[in-house]
Design an enzyme around this catalytic site. Structure first.
Site, PDB file in Angstrom:
ATOM      1  CG  HIS A 156      -1.996   1.051   1.166  1.00 33.94           C
ATOM      2  ND1 HIS A 156      -1.725   2.403   1.193  1.00 33.94           N
ATOM      3  CD2 HIS A 156      -3.342   0.950   1.074  1.00 33.94           C
ATOM      4  CE1 HIS A 156      -2.860   3.077   1.125  1.00 33.94           C
ATOM      5  NE2 HIS A 156      -3.856   2.219   1.057  1.00 33.94           N
ATOM      6  CG  HIS A 204     -25.560  27.687  15.764  1.00 36.26           C
ATOM      7  ND1 HIS A 204     -25.539  26.527  16.507  1.00 36.26           N
ATOM      8  CD2 HIS A 204     -26.363  27.432  14.697  1.00 36.26           C
ATOM      9  CE1 HIS A 204     -26.301  25.615  15.930  1.00 36.26           C
ATOM     10  NE2 HIS A 204     -26.802  26.129  14.822  1.00 36.26           N
TER      11      HIS A 204
END
Length: 672
Positions: A271, A480
């Site tokens: 890999h 937020h």
């Protein structure tokens, strides 16, 4: 046609099989990684057969004209397998990819970077490093293709978007957002080839996932099919079916990672590391490749070059069709993203009008008003929002929705998918033909961060409309209320971050976002109403300098108040108090863009900042402000997270008030 033969006659009359062509990719991949002593040979070796069929039989491109608008787009989302793309580019004949570039793989200054990078080599459609980004970006490319085809027809726009993705791409969360959007919009010309080798860096993918990917893609609205990724005819048949589908397609290609390496194929050892000299020698025997490193027989190279010859013929035929079209000029202007001069005249008139009216609105509302002018003057803007349209105010009158069955509109409902929205906008911008803009709350820049970074890395004109920019959004509370986000965005190279103070600066910042074609722009906007602060209209776009003196006292400055966005109004009030009650001459500097201010001459920056002590004011984190306020300066802003309360209460609670600015300024002046 049987497996060995999609056989081609080269100019020397030698017969070359697709197996030979694929083995050239395998050899180049393992040799380049070995020479660099770094890289990922397994994925290119495993997907060599799939890539060979895709390019040899289907792909449409011309290496001598890599920006041909009607080329197929190829995205290697599994970017760690970059040697697959570089080997293809050498074999096909891209002029900037001679064999020497493969020999310099992953070296400083080479076009063969560790992961494919847009702009570093011809034919690389997007930068793919973070897994999943390429797949999501390709969704934007497919959207742009569909939009252009709707406008100009298949005589001019007739291409596909092909993606090679790996297990990592499908495991990353962005993939769910992206495939859901693609399936919903029925992006039929999007073909995803999944390198399904069941291997990741840690080992078998079963260590961490049991997901039925075919079921997932099918649920999202994809056509799905599984094939043997080493069966040339099965690969070709699957791609043929995908090209005919009325939905996006996933082809699961069952492959062996590192195919051809006798001891290591099928394992994670291929890999992310070189195979080693002994295994490479054994691989040469196993795949019948009796050639020295980087030596590809001329017959095989010439067979690969047929891909380019075919593409050149297709491009010439397209040029004839385009020349015969009554829409040719309009198409060329749109692909080149040419904006009409009348647009900028209209924006100037807009500023004049609202200076005279002293219009007081939230800058998010001001942005909507400006967008009305922009969208009315050009067809190349494509808007959208991540399910916050009527909070971001990103839609304007006459801007119709894009739906699965109607691509005549110009507004995309991205859904609650900030990350995919940002990546798709990258794809739209990269494809050509449109300037995309999309909205969300500034706090959710966290979710879009990976794609925003790539916007900057690739220098793409993507416009992010980010509203609810501070504690001024109020009751929604600290989850937020963005605090550190401005610092994070400003720290990213290659981005213009704009935080306008009123309707006039908002119009100026939008104009600058349209003029800066080589980078993304982030326009940060308020929820609360803000007064118009200019005393008179000027033709100059004052925000273009990044910062400017909004108010200069008649007397020599005793203190300079530096602010952005909604805090500029507070600074102006504080300056009035300082002058009227304390006889302190305070200048007010508005700083809508730190990046543009930094780009000004030292003399201009000195004239704006001056020598008097400075106070920086921003309802956000302090990080970065010390450059502008200096060692003797003070900062008024946020020291931690916000809270849930009405905006006015929050500003008082956190001390972002005219009274605190006045007290702070007086202390600085008295210290002098």
């Amino acid at each position: 046609m049987n497996t060995q033969a999609f056989l081609q006659e080269t100019p020397t009359a030698e017969i070359v099989s697709e197996s030979d062509m694929a083995n050239a990719i395998r050899a180049l991949a393992m040799d380049s990684v070995q020479k660099a002593n770094s890289g990922h040979p397994g994925m290119p070796m495993g997907m060599a057969d799939v890539a060979t069929v895709l390019f040899n039989r289907f792909i449409k491109l011309d290496p001598l004209h890599p920006q041909w608008p009607d080329r197929d787009r190829f995205v290697l989302s599994a970017g760690h397998g970059s040697m697959l793309q570089y080997a293809l580019h050498y074999l096909i004949g891209y002029p900037d990819m001679p064999i020497e570039e493969l020999q310099r793989f992953r070296q400083l200054g080479a076009k063969t970077a560790g992961h494919p990078e847009y702009g570093h080599a011809q034919g690389i459609e997007t930068t793919t490093g973070p897994l999943g980004q390429g797949l999501a970006t390709a969704v934007g490319m497919a959207m742009a293709e569909r939009l252009l085809r709707q406008r100009y027809g298949e005589e001019i726009v007739d291409h596909f978007t092909y993606v090679i993705a790996g297990d990592g791409c499908l495991q990353e969360g962005i993939s769910h957002e992206a495939i859901d959007l693609a399936g919903h919009l029925k992006l039929a010309r999007l073909v995803v080839l999944w390198d399904n080798n069941s291997i990741s860096i840690d080992g078998l993918t079963s260590l961490s996932t049991s997901m039925d990917q075919l079921a997932r893609f099918k649920a999202a609205g994809f056509e799905v099919e599984e094939i043997d990724g080493h069966d040339f005819e099965a690969i070709a048949a699957a791609i043929t079916r995908a090209r005919l589908s009325d939905r996006p397609s996933l082809i699961s290609c069952r492959t062996i990672i590192g195919k051809g390496a006798p001891k290591l194929q099928g394992t994670e050892k291929t890999h992310g590391a070189p195979l080693g000299e002994a295994e490479i020698a054994a691989t040469r025997l196993a795949i019948d490749w009796p050639h020295q490193p980087f030596d590809v027989p001329e017959a095989i190279v010439e067979t690969w070059r047929n891909v380019a010859r075919r593409g050149a013929d297709e491009r010439r035929e397209w040029c004839v069709r385009l020349s015969a079209s009554l829409q040719a000029e309009a198409f060329k202007q749109e692909v080149q993203k040419e904006l009409p001069a009348e647009l900028f005249d209209a924006l100037n008139a807009f500023r004049r009008e609202h200076v005279e009216k002293a219009t007081k609105v939230a800058t998010r509302k001001a942005s909507e008003m400006v967008l009305g002018v922009i969208n009315g003057a050009t067809q190349i803007t494509i808007g959208g929002s991540a399910d916050l349209t009527h909070s971001n105010l990103t839609i304007t009158p006459g801007l119709r929705d894009i739906t699965p069955d109607d691509f005549t509109g110009r507004y995309i409902h991205y859904g609650i998918r900030e990350h995919a929205m940002a990546a798709a906008m990258n794809g739209i911008a990269l494809h050509g033909g449109f300037i995309p803009y999309g909205g969300t709350f500034l706090a959710f820049a966290d979710y879009a961060r990976g794609a925003i970074r790539l916007s900057a890395l690739m220098g793409q004109q993507v416009i992010y409309v980010m509203t609810h920019d501070s504690i001024g959004l109020g009751e929604d509370g600290p989850t937020h209320q963005p605090i550190e986000h401005l610092a994070m965005l400003r720290a990213t190279p290659g981005i213009n971050v704009f935080r306008p103070a009123d309707i006039i600066e908002t119009a100026e910042c939008w104009e600058l976002a349209l003029r800066y074609t080589d980078r993304p722009s982030i326009i940060v906007l308020s929820r609360q109403n803000l007064p118009m602060l200019r005393q008179a209209h000027v033709e100059e776009n004052r925000s273009a300098r990044g910062a400017y003196v909004l108010r200069e006292p008649a007397e020599p400055r005793a203190v300079t108040l530096l602010a952005t966005g909604s805090e500029v109004e507070i600074a102006c009030t504080a300056a009035d108090i300082l002058r009227g009650q304390h006889k302190i001459a305070a200048a007010v500097v508005s700083m809508p863009s730190w990046e543009l201010f930094e780009a000004q001459t030292p003399a201009y920056r000195r004239s704006v900042l001056a020598a008097a002590p400075r106070v920086g004011i921003e309802a956000a984190a302090r990080l970065g402000w010390d450059r502008w306020i200096g060692e003797k300066g003070a900062f008024i802003g946020m020291q931690g997270f916000g809270a849930s309360a009405p905006a006015s209460d929050l500003y008082r609670h956190f001390g972002i008030t005219p009274e605190n600015i006045v007290a702070t300024a007086r202390k600085l002046v008295n210290k002098e």
